[in-house]
Design a protein around this motif. Structure first.
Motif, mmCIF file in Angstrom:
data_model
loop_
_atom_site.group_PDB
_atom_site.id
_atom_site.type_symbol
_atom_site.label_atom_id
_atom_site.label_comp_id
_atom_site.label_asym_id
_atom_site.label_seq_id
_atom_site.Cartn_x
_atom_site.Cartn_y
_atom_site.Cartn_z
ATOM 1 N N ARG A 30 3.372 45.468 -40.554
ATOM 2 C CA ARG A 30 4.567 45.088 -41.298
ATOM 3 C C ARG A 30 5.347 46.288 -41.808
ATOM 4 N NH1 ARG A 30 2.906 41.503 -46.259
ATOM 5 N NH2 ARG A 30 0.987 40.640 -45.450
ATOM 6 N N LEU A 31 4.596 47.356 -42.117
ATOM 7 C CA LEU A 31 5.277 48.494 -42.746
ATOM 8 C C LEU A 31 6.110 49.295 -41.764
ATOM 9 C CD1 LEU A 31 3.211 49.866 -45.692
ATOM 10 C CD2 LEU A 31 4.589 47.811 -45.436
ATOM 11 N N ARG A 32 6.155 48.869 -40.502
ATOM 12 C CA ARG A 32 7.073 49.565 -39.608
ATOM 13 C C ARG A 32 8.516 49.273 -40.012
ATOM 14 N NH1 ARG A 32 5.683 45.070 -36.537
ATOM 15 N NH2 ARG A 32 7.339 44.074 -35.342
ATOM 16 N N PHE A 33 8.703 48.264 -40.859
ATOM 17 C CA PHE A 33 10.064 47.947 -41.314
ATOM 18 C C PHE A 33 10.509 48.788 -42.509
ATOM 19 C CE2 PHE A 33 8.709 44.048 -39.104
ATOM 20 C CZ PHE A 33 9.686 44.031 -38.122
ATOM 21 N N LEU A 108 0.214 52.125 -44.398
ATOM 22 C CA LEU A 108 0.659 53.523 -44.398
ATOM 23 C C LEU A 108 -0.646 54.298 -44.519
ATOM 24 C CD1 LEU A 108 3.800 54.078 -46.689
ATOM 25 C CD2 LEU A 108 3.645 54.202 -44.201
ATOM 26 N N PRO A 221 12.934 41.025 -29.331
ATOM 27 C CA PRO A 221 12.908 42.410 -29.794
ATOM 28 C C PRO A 221 11.689 43.165 -29.265
ATOM 29 C CG PRO A 221 13.363 40.922 -31.618
ATOM 30 C CD PRO A 221 13.006 40.061 -30.447
ATOM 31 N N ARG A 223 8.714 45.995 -29.126
ATOM 32 C CA ARG A 223 7.881 46.609 -30.171
ATOM 33 C C ARG A 223 7.640 48.054 -29.776
ATOM 34 N NH1 ARG A 223 4.290 42.597 -33.172
ATOM 35 N NH2 ARG A 223 3.165 44.506 -33.613
ATOM 36 N N GLY A 270 2.292 37.300 -32.040
ATOM 37 C CA GLY A 270 2.307 37.092 -33.482
ATOM 38 C C GLY A 270 1.498 38.092 -34.253
ATOM 39 N N LYS A 271 1.034 39.115 -33.583
ATOM 40 C CA LYS A 271 0.211 40.101 -34.300
ATOM 41 C C LYS A 271 1.054 40.859 -35.313
ATOM 42 C CE LYS A 271 -1.676 44.062 -32.598
ATOM 43 N NZ LYS A 271 -2.417 44.820 -31.634
ATOM 44 N N TRP B 15 4.890 34.119 -40.965
ATOM 45 C CA TRP B 15 5.121 35.494 -40.502
ATOM 46 C C TRP B 15 5.377 35.601 -38.993
ATOM 47 C CZ3 TRP B 15 6.774 39.916 -42.113
ATOM 48 C CH2 TRP B 15 6.550 41.067 -41.351
ATOM 49 N N PRO B 16 4.587 34.881 -38.165
ATOM 50 C CA PRO B 16 4.845 35.007 -36.720
ATOM 51 C C PRO B 16 6.268 34.599 -36.329
ATOM 52 C CG PRO B 16 2.730 33.956 -37.107
ATOM 53 C CD PRO B 16 3.417 34.028 -38.442
ATOM 54 N N GLU B 19 8.740 37.583 -38.128
ATOM 55 C CA GLU B 19 8.701 38.966 -37.656
ATOM 56 C C GLU B 19 9.745 39.282 -36.581
ATOM 57 O OE1 GLU B 19 5.010 40.165 -35.902
ATOM 58 O OE2 GLU B 19 5.247 42.228 -36.569
ATOM 59 N N PRO B 20 9.918 38.392 -35.592
ATOM 60 C CA PRO B 20 10.914 38.731 -34.567
ATOM 61 C C PRO B 20 12.349 38.783 -35.105
ATOM 62 C CG PRO B 20 9.472 36.947 -33.831
ATOM 63 C CD PRO B 20 9.200 37.144 -35.282
ATOM 64 N N LEU B 22 13.175 40.233 -37.956
ATOM 65 C CA LEU B 22 13.368 41.374 -38.855
ATOM 66 C C LEU B 22 14.124 42.556 -38.249
ATOM 67 C CD1 LEU B 22 9.962 41.314 -40.759
ATOM 68 C CD2 LEU B 22 12.188 40.526 -41.553
ATOM 69 N N PRO B 23 13.925 42.856 -36.962
ATOM 70 C CA PRO B 23 14.649 44.029 -36.446
ATOM 71 C C PRO B 23 16.163 43.878 -36.520
ATOM 72 C CG PRO B 23 12.866 43.426 -34.966
ATOM 73 C CD PRO B 23 12.998 42.310 -35.964
ATOM 74 N N PRO B 28 15.050 45.255 -43.662
ATOM 75 C CA PRO B 28 13.979 44.272 -43.418
ATOM 76 C C PRO B 28 12.787 44.418 -44.363
ATOM 77 C CG PRO B 28 14.063 45.943 -41.678
ATOM 78 C CD PRO B 28 15.301 46.121 -42.500
ATOM 79 N N ILE B 29 12.607 45.616 -44.904
ATOM 80 C CA ILE B 29 11.431 45.846 -45.756
ATOM 81 C C ILE B 29 11.395 44.877 -46.934
ATOM 82 C CG2 ILE B 29 12.606 47.663 -47.090
ATOM 83 C CD1 ILE B 29 8.866 47.532 -46.178
ATOM 84 N N VAL B 32 9.017 41.835 -46.302
ATOM 85 C CA VAL B 32 7.649 41.929 -45.783
ATOM 86 C C VAL B 32 6.564 41.913 -46.853
ATOM 87 C CG1 VAL B 32 8.548 43.231 -43.816
ATOM 88 C CG2 VAL B 32 7.357 44.434 -45.639
ATOM 89 N N LEU B 266 8.158 49.091 -51.849
ATOM 90 C CA LEU B 266 8.492 50.144 -50.893
ATOM 91 C C LEU B 266 10.003 50.279 -50.811
ATOM 92 C CD1 LEU B 266 5.798 49.188 -48.372
ATOM 93 C CD2 LEU B 266 6.218 51.536 -49.058
#
Lengths: 271, 648
Positions: A30-33, A108, A221, A223, A270-271, B15-16, B19-20, B22-23, B28-29, B32, B266
């Protein structure tokens, strides 16, 4: 509110830097955002929570001595981000790794802390290896697109920057571009080595380029994960069809490139 | 009603699906979660589940102390779960609608509609349209009357909830006052009701809550109107429901040291610091100030309690600034010892302290120097509120110009070069002359600074906005100044400030135009009929009304015209009209403890320009709160000192 002009604040100057350490960290899941600014703040707070003896700049608004190297864009994960810290007391790198990792939020993660042997971090980090997963893209299509991209002299792409729409070449910076083989047809995976240039070519620019040369437009999107950073020669694979093994960490104590398993596993939905 | 389906599978993470998306959304943070000190408890191990919302963007909502406190208080309880949700930006709202993803919590990313209770904290009325967005995205019917057993009980709190009538149709209940104990009491009632097999259904639960006298259930009250539009009466429509609903007051703040572990996001937010509430309530008696009226009496946290919270909070967060929060922080009985003690403790640690709200007369330079000792010199901001001595008597802000000049002279001498002054425009009985005296005051401030320092490099910023009369204050009866008149008065002030070439460049002028204040006024003193206006605005696309880039005055006025077409009332009736003593006000059945006759007398005193002292230091003025609520003033000094922290 500012005090009356004075060249320096009262009191003794801050303690000098006695040790520099290079920190390699990952941003995952999630923290990639998180944006780079978000990560900077999170680090500064974690350093305080972990009571790391940071050296501070002099002046009325002292800042901790932290040097950042080019950050992975918001939305992309990374297994190889770097930052250098200036410390006012010597610390044992492995202990610092543990306490800083503990103080940062999960995902992180501090991967390695090494004493810096001098030289600029930015100079050392010549290029990056990126892994781009393209769910619902046929690997054959991706392979053809990669070939077309590499065959082109120049691939102009556009990106909206702070200074408006910019057009630049995405091809020259790409040192290597491979579509990984032996995958089920639900997902294509690209591995790309990109030189750090100005303007920076990001993985999404490469994708835009693939769209331009071969109509590769991901339906969902992609990854993206940065797998490694370092000197270009260490990042290029001898056999482009094979994922390079990570250089031994011990071989390059001053932050050798961190390569991780760039694996060919199927991404978990969905990971 | 269809068969109850409340035992369907709930609490599953979206979440599943999220998540798609968010980009392609901004920042987006913010969606989350995973903030430091946040909590995700096991859904199935809990039998009472709260979704808590601050109905504004994440960057504004996350630092909100109220939500943070309730989140921690609830999650500390065994078997109770609380998760947070915030308003999604319009780009995300469009994505959620397109992909059928519901309003979700940032902790477990669970659908808000799956929770037992949905608590919203309203610091301002301008969050009402955002509530409707959240309800709609959550799949919860907008009108409480349309909800069934599968929907959460929607509860409003926060200062705006002291008049919840404009949102009466959309909420199931409102709680006024301090939330810490109230949420636990509500939790116990919900748990018992669920344990007994939900007797009486949704109304059965709401009746139990209403019967406590501390939870207002609008549906259990009927409002009758006179032909001219005024309220005839508000009365319970079933037995067991009290005529009046009382506010909650937490006594002994040292027993409630929350937040113990403040959330650290964050994402960037509006407050990049940790806050410690050093006291609650204020009895200065400023007549315009709703917060000061509805949070009485003053209850101080002890100096040692504050020291412990600062220590624990800094260790838990890593923040480098601590804000000592209250309605008037320099009024803490041991503020000098507190500031010195904290400055000593954190000497050399790059930790800075700030007092966000300080009065000119309670402020002194020793205090300022302690606060700036360890770090940056944060701003010196004072709020004289009114430009003339006369208008300051009307509003009971007993600050003289001499106090102000003395204080800023000391500040300029001690090295500060800029002072910010806050004022209001449109106060009762105000004339152009009262407002124009602000220019004179600013000139005197600059003059004093130049004389004190021998330098011309001295600045003063005047910040001014329109006054909005609020419920439960002596000004609840007054007529609000119209938007055009406000703007005209502010224009005259600006011209006068700019005309004097000797000072114009040293004085900054910031103002807010009068239009948003009229909408805020409509929502503040509105009744149930205003609910139709809110809904019409929301249906017309109204979102984020507290944000100037989204706020549309014209949309509100057009919606009001449509929604109130069949009523004998309009926007002016709610805002610029003065009320008389006998008129039933929409919030009269909500008991803030203030005696209505005392408020009226205070309003008459205002018109006579008569001031009232602070009851902390003088005998009681019989505002009514302490005897009505069974509370008392709690102030020091304790005589205790902050000891140095032991070396680790």
């Amino acid at each position: 509110m500012s005090p009356l002009p004075a060249k320096t604040p009262d009191g003794p100057p801050p303690p000098p830097v006695v040790q520099r350490v290079r920190v390699c960290y990952a941003k995952r899941g999630r923290l990639r955002f998180t944006s780079h600014r978000d990560i900077q703040r999170a680090f500064e707070r974690a350093l305080r929570r972990a009571a790391v003896p940071m050296a501070y700049s002099a002046g009325f608004t002292p800042h901790p001595k932290i040097s950042w190297a080019g950050a992975a864009p918001t939305g992309t994960a990374s297994e190889a981000e770097y930052v250098e810290l200036g410390l006012s007391e010597r610390v044992e790198p492995e202990r610092l790794r543990g306490s800083l990792d503990e103080a940062l939020p999960p995902d992180l993660d501090i991967l390695a802390v090494d004493e810096s042997e001098g030289g600029s971090l930015a100079d050392y980090l010549e290029a990056s290896v990126w892994r781009i997963e393209l769910p619902e893209v046929d690997p054959a299509h991706a392979r053809a697109a990669a070939a077309a991209f590499l065959a082109a002299e120049q691939v102009d792409v556009q990106r909206l920057t702070k200074n408006g729409m910019r057009t630049f070449d995405a091809r020259a910076a790409v040192a290597e571009l491979v579509a990984l083989d032996d995958l089920p047809s639900v997902c294509a995976i690209l591995r790309v080595v990109v030189r750090h240039t100005t303007p920076a070519v990001r993985p999404d620019d490469v994708l835009t380029g693939l769209g331009a040369v071969a109509d590769l437009v991901p339906p969902v999107p992609p990854r993206v994960t940065r797998l490694a950073q370092g000197p270009l020669t260490l990042l290029l694979s001898a056999d482009p069809e094979v994922v390079p093994t990570a250089p031994e960490r011990g071989a390059s104590p001053a932050s050798g490139p961190t390569a991780v398993d760039s694996g060919v596993e199927v991404p978990q939905p969905g990971k | 009603m269809s068969a109850p389906t409340f035992d369907r599978i709930t609490g599953r993470s979206v979440w599943p699906d999220l998540e798609p998306l968010l980009p392609s959304v901004k920042k987006p943070i913010q969606y989350v979660g995973g903030e430091l000190n946040s909590t995700v408890k096991d859904w199935d191990a809990c039998d009472v589940r709260w979704a808590l919302m601050y109905p504004d963007a994440y960057e504004v909502g996350l630092p909100n102390q109220g939500v943070m406190i309730l989140y921690e208080v609830l999650n500390e309880r065994e078997g109770v779960l609380a998760e947070r949700t915030y308003s999604v930006w319009p780009d995300m709202e469009a994505k959620l609608r397109e992909h059928g993803v519901p309003q979700f919590t940032v902790d477990g990313h669970r659908p808000v509609g799956d929770f037992d209770l949905f608590g919203l904290s309203f610091s301002t009325e301008l969050g009402y349209t955002n509530m409707l967005t959240a309800l709609d995205l959550a799949g919860i019917p907008l009108e409480a009357a349309d909800r069934d057993m599968t929907h959460p009980v929607v509860i409003a709190g926060g200062h705006a909830a002291f008049n919840p009538e404009p949102i009466a149709d959309f909420i199931d209940a409102a709680v006024i006052g301090d939330g810490e104990q109230a949420v636990l009491a509500i939790t116990d009632i919900v748990r018992a009701w669920k344990g007994e097999g939900r007797p009486g259904g949704r109304d059965g639960l709401l009746l139990r809550l209403a019967a406590t006298g501390g939870v207002y259930v609008p549906r259990f009250y009927d409002v009758e109107y006179l032909a001219d539009g005024r309220i005839q009466r508000v009365a319970p429509n079933r037995s067991g429901v009290p005529w009046q609903v009382a506010k909650h007051t937490v006594m002994d703040l040292d027993e409630w040291p929350y937040p113990k572990k403040p959330l650290v996001p964050l994402a960037e937010t509006v407050h990049e610091r940790m806050s410690v509430e050093i006291f609650r309530g204020c009895t200065r008696g400023c007549r315009f100030c709703q917060a000061g009226m509805i949070t009485r009496p003053v209850r101080e946290r002890s100096i040692t309690g504050i020291g412990d919270m600062v220590k624990a909070g800094l260790e838990a967060t890593g923040y480098e600034e601590v804000g000592l929060l209250s309605l008037s922080s320099a009024d803490h009985s041991e503020i000098a010892d507190l500031a010195k003690g904290l400055a000593d403790r954190y000497e050399g640690t790059q930790t800075s302290l700030s007092l966000p709200s300080t009065r000119v007369d309670a402020f002194n330079i020793d205090l300022a120097n302690e606060l700036s000792r360890n770090g940056r010199r944060s701003g010196l901001t004072f709020a004289p509120e009114g430009g003339s001595e006369r208008i300051r008597k009307v509003i009971n802000k007993m600050v003289s110009e001499e106090d102000l000049i003395r204080t800023v002279t000391a500040a300029y001498s001690a090295g500060w070069r800029q002072v910010k002054l806050y004022f209001m425009c449109g106060l009762p009985t105000e004339t152009d002359e009262d407002v124009l005296q602000i220019a004179e005051m600013a000139r005197n401030v600059i003059k004093a600074g130049r004389e004190a320092t021998g330098s011309r490099d001295i600045r003063c910023t005047v910040s001014i906005g329109g006054f909005v009369p609020k419920p439960h204050t002596p000004f609840q009866w007054c007529g609000q100044l119209g938007a055009a008149e406000t703007d005209e008065r502010l224009r005259k002030l600006r011209d006068v400030i700019r005309a004097d070439k000797n000072y114009a460049r040293a004085i900054g002028f910031r103002y807010h135009d009068g239009k948003p204040g009229i909408v805020e006024g409509l929502l503040s003193r509105g009744d149930r009929r205003v609910g139709k206006v809110i809904r019409a605005v929301w249906e017309d696309g109204g979102r984020f009304d507290g944000w100037s880039e989204f706020f549309s005055y014209d949309r509100w006025m057009a919606a009001a015209e449509r929604a109130l077409a069949d009523e004998p009332v309009d926007v002016a009736w709610y805002t610029t009209r003065e009320r008389d003593q006998i008129e039933t006000l929409p919030w009269d059945h909500l008991d803030s403890g203030l005696d209505r006759d005392w408020l009226w007398e205070d309003w008459q005193d205002a018109l006579r320009e008569t001031e009232v002292d602070d009851c902390r230091w003088t005998p009681c003025f019989d505002c009514g709160v302490c005897p009505q609520m069974g509370t008392e003033i709690q102030i020091g000094p304790t005589g205790r000192k902050l000891l140095p922290l032991s070396v680790v």
